[in-house]
Design an enzyme around this catalytic site. Sequence first.
Site, PDB file in Angstrom:
ATOM      1  N   PRO A 129       0.820  -1.212   0.000  1.00 47.85           N
ATOM      2  CA  PRO A 129       0.000   0.000   0.000  1.00 47.85           C
ATOM      3  C   PRO A 129       0.854   1.263   0.000  1.00 47.85           C
ATOM      4  O   PRO A 129       2.059   1.199   0.273  1.00 47.85           O
ATOM      5  CB  PRO A 129      -0.780  -0.105   1.315  1.00 47.85           C
ATOM      6  CG  PRO A 129       0.077  -0.932   2.210  1.00 47.85           C
ATOM      7  CD  PRO A 129       0.848  -1.871   1.321  1.00 47.85           C
TER       8      PRO A 129
ATOM      9  N   ASP B 130      15.338  -7.848   2.822  1.00 49.90           N
ATOM     10  CA  ASP B 130      15.912  -8.096   1.491  1.00 49.90           C
ATOM     11  C   ASP B 130      17.031  -9.144   1.523  1.00 49.90           C
ATOM     12  O   ASP B 130      17.551  -9.514   0.474  1.00 49.90           O
ATOM     13  CB  ASP B 130      16.437  -6.786   0.879  1.00 49.90           C
ATOM     14  CG  ASP B 130      15.311  -5.836   0.505  1.00 49.90           C
ATOM     15  OD1 ASP B 130      14.159  -6.291   0.421  1.00 49.90           O
ATOM     16  OD2 ASP B 130      15.584  -4.643   0.310  1.00 49.90           O
TER      17      ASP B 130
ATOM     18  N   ARG C  27      16.918  -7.140 -12.406  1.00 43.12           N
ATOM     19  CA  ARG C  27      16.375  -5.901 -11.822  1.00 43.12           C
ATOM     20  C   ARG C  27      17.297  -5.357 -10.742  1.00 43.12           C
ATOM     21  O   ARG C  27      17.290  -4.168 -10.472  1.00 43.12           O
ATOM     22  CB  ARG C  27      15.006  -6.183 -11.175  1.00 43.12           C
ATOM     23  CG  ARG C  27      13.869  -6.365 -12.151  1.00 43.12           C
ATOM     24  CD  ARG C  27      12.545  -6.436 -11.390  1.00 43.12           C
ATOM     25  NE  ARG C  27      12.582  -5.490 -10.290  1.00 43.12           N
ATOM     26  CZ  ARG C  27      12.150  -5.740  -9.059  1.00 43.12           C
ATOM     27  NH1 ARG C  27      11.618  -6.883  -8.750  1.00 43.12           N
ATOM     28  NH2 ARG C  27      12.237  -4.816  -8.122  1.00 43.12           N
TER      29      ARG C  27
HETATM   30  N1  EPU Z   1       3.646  -0.084   4.163  1.00 35.02           N
HETATM   31  C1  EPU Z   1       2.387   0.342   4.501  1.00 35.02           C
HETATM   32  N2  EPU Z   1       1.947   1.527   3.967  1.00 35.02           N
HETATM   33  C2  EPU Z   1       2.700   2.281   3.143  1.00 35.02           C
HETATM   34  C3  EPU Z   1       3.998   1.828   2.790  1.00 35.02           C
HETATM   35  C4  EPU Z   1       4.436   0.635   3.326  1.00 35.02           C
HETATM   36  O1  EPU Z   1       1.690  -0.307   5.267  1.00 35.02           O
HETATM   37  O2  EPU Z   1       2.226   3.339   2.709  1.00 35.02           O
HETATM   38  C5  EPU Z   1       4.161  -1.344   4.738  1.00 35.02           C
HETATM   39  C6  EPU Z   1       4.557  -2.370   3.690  1.00 35.02           C
HETATM   40  O3  EPU Z   1       3.453  -3.112   3.253  1.00 35.02           O
HETATM   41  C7  EPU Z   1       5.579  -3.195   4.448  1.00 35.02           C
HETATM   42  C8  EPU Z   1       6.279  -2.173   5.320  1.00 35.02           C
HETATM   43  O4  EPU Z   1       5.378  -1.055   5.400  1.00 35.02           O
HETATM   44  O5  EPU Z   1       4.919  -4.114   5.288  1.00 35.02           O
HETATM   45  C9  EPU Z   1       7.613  -1.684   4.822  1.00 35.02           C
HETATM   46  O6  EPU Z   1       7.519  -1.300   3.465  1.00 35.02           O
HETATM   47  P1  EPU Z   1       8.352  -0.096   2.873  1.00 35.02           P
HETATM   48  O7  EPU Z   1       7.436   1.011   2.525  1.00 35.02           O
HETATM   49  O8  EPU Z   1       9.502   0.220   3.780  1.00 35.02           O
HETATM   50  O9  EPU Z   1       8.901  -0.723   1.528  1.00 35.02           O
HETATM   51  P2  EPU Z   1       9.295   0.111   0.251  1.00 35.02           P
HETATM   52  O10 EPU Z   1       9.801   1.426   0.670  1.00 35.02           O
HETATM   53  O11 EPU Z   1       8.207   0.066  -0.746  1.00 35.02           O
HETATM   54  C10 EPU Z   1      11.813  -0.542   0.141  1.00 35.02           C
HETATM   55  C11 EPU Z   1      12.714  -1.302  -0.790  1.00 35.02           C
HETATM   56  C12 EPU Z   1      12.388  -2.786  -0.702  1.00 35.02           C
HETATM   57  C13 EPU Z   1      12.580  -3.246   0.747  1.00 35.02           C
HETATM   58  C14 EPU Z   1      11.711  -2.403   1.676  1.00 35.02           C
HETATM   59  C15 EPU Z   1      11.904  -2.721   3.146  1.00 35.02           C
HETATM   60  C16 EPU Z   1      13.140   0.267  -2.583  1.00 35.02           C
HETATM   61  C17 EPU Z   1      12.998   0.616  -4.013  1.00 35.02           C
HETATM   62  N3  EPU Z   1      12.518  -0.834  -2.159  1.00 35.02           N
HETATM   63  O12 EPU Z   1      10.487  -0.765  -0.323  1.00 35.02           O
HETATM   64  O13 EPU Z   1      13.345  -3.448  -1.532  1.00 35.02           O
HETATM   65  O14 EPU Z   1      12.233  -4.592   0.866  1.00 35.02           O
HETATM   66  O15 EPU Z   1      11.998  -0.997   1.479  1.00 35.02           O
HETATM   67  O16 EPU Z   1      13.230  -2.533   3.501  1.00 35.02           O
HETATM   68  O17 EPU Z   1      13.849   0.940  -1.843  1.00 35.02           O
HETATM   69  C18 EPU Z   1      14.169  -5.128  -2.951  1.00 35.02           C
HETATM   70  O18 EPU Z   1      15.146  -4.391  -3.184  1.00 35.02           O
HETATM   71  O19 EPU Z   1      14.144  -6.341  -3.281  1.00 35.02           O
HETATM   72  C19 EPU Z   1      13.022  -4.561  -2.247  1.00 35.02           C
HETATM   73  C20 EPU Z   1      11.813  -5.125  -2.278  1.00 35.02           C
END
Ligand code: EPU
Length: 419
Positions: free
Chosen positions: A121, A306, A398
């Site tokens: 989300p 990760d 990727r």
């Molecule tokens: N979440 C919410 N609401 C939001 C955003 C996130 O509930 O609005 C939840 C997610 O569902 C999850 C948690 O918060 O349960 C953490 O998610 P986060 O938002 O931190 O993930 P992200 O920022 O979308 C980045 C990395 C991911 C990595 C995560 C966690 C990038 C481009 N992606 O994603 O990297 O797993 O942080 O550290 O920076 C990867 O490189 O393979 C990868 C998936």
Amino acid sequence: MDKILIHGGRKLHGTVRISGSKNSALPILAATLLTKEPCTISNVPDLSDIHYMLQILSHLGGQVERASGTVRVSAESIRSEAPYDIVRKMRASVCVLGPLLGRQKEAVVSLPGGCVIGDRPIDLHLKGFEALGAVSRIEHGNVKIFASQLRGANVNLRGKNGPTVLGTDNVMMAAVLAEGTTVIDSAAAEPEVVDLANFLNKMGAKITGAGTRRIVIEGVKELHGADHSVIPDRIETGTYLVAGAMMGGEVEIQRADPEHLGSVIEAVRGSGYSVETTRDTIRVRGNGSPKPLTLTTEPYPGFPTDMQAQMCALLCKTKGISVISETIFPQRYMHVSELKRMGADISLDGHTAVIKGVDILSGAPVMASDLRASAALVLAGLQADGITEVNRVYHIDRGYESIDDKLNQLGAQLDRVKV
Ligand code: EPU
């Protein structure tokens, strides 16, 4: 669609060089939209996700030039809309929302769809934008955000699974051009957030506290161009650390930042492997009798989600019972069924994986499903008897620059086959 054939069982020796961080480079490239002046970003990895981001920047009006690992972006005049065709290939395209809102006071970006690692989300991103005075709505699959003016505010970005990395990035990027001071509480403290804040400060932003749970941003009128070199990729580093542990020999990982891998190094050492570090290298040696582990993924500085799949691959052949709990993306276990096809003994109970070490993994055709799950299959293939055929390699491309070449330099045998 390429596939990779891995001839398992070869010891790894020698050195491997780490590329720039994908997850730092993506928001940093998006942040170049915040200024009319040119920015030069170096140590940018050559990955398909980066190519998608450069396409998005071009679509939004940026002039993009790329020469080896350096990207120059000049975003003199930009538009605020990124349609589905452009953003659908990569979830991280949401990180253009913050810069567009900051500079244009509006953004229309197609919503990221579902993702195999679980629900993704963006409610916390929107909560942050709304705290700054923006209004958002979802229409025809797009998220539309606009504000007559952005005003500094206090916002807590803690979600049910902890802080959000890209949400923190996005709110920080919008708040740098807001009027007044913004305080983000429960901010993500990942090194990639710090790298972005450092770049924004070079552009003239006033951000303090990045790397802690409270980030303070004093808004400025405008930002200027800047040069920046992206930090080393800590997840790529961790992946080669695990490869070296399971198949070493002795492997030296160069151009790394061991400070960003404290919890991963601690886990690998906890399993009995020797890990030595200098300022920018990590040396790992194999171990005849590794020990099982109990691990829980957590926000930084805890053990990174990760690296969870890669650790699973390591523990598959570690005698005894290991337990991994995934708290960030509780369903992030696509690698498990494929590892089981190679002979691993893993049972899943909710967000916990119980891994009983087996003596032998056997090569098999397996299907890559997401980036880190694919890395785990490659690691399992290195340890397996016979040949492992990893299909849908585009998932690996990727996030891992030349993984086949880098592992082959260490003595593995990976053949990339065009299908
Ligand atoms: N979440 C919410 N609401 C939001 C955003 C996130 O509930 O609005 C939840 C997610 O569902 C999850 C948690 O918060 O349960 C953490 O998610 P986060 O938002 O931190 O993930 P992200 O920022 O979308 C980045 C990395 C991911 C990595 C995560 C966690 C990038 C481009 N992606 O994603 O990297 O797993 O942080 O550290 O920076 C990867 O490189 O393979 C990868 C998936």
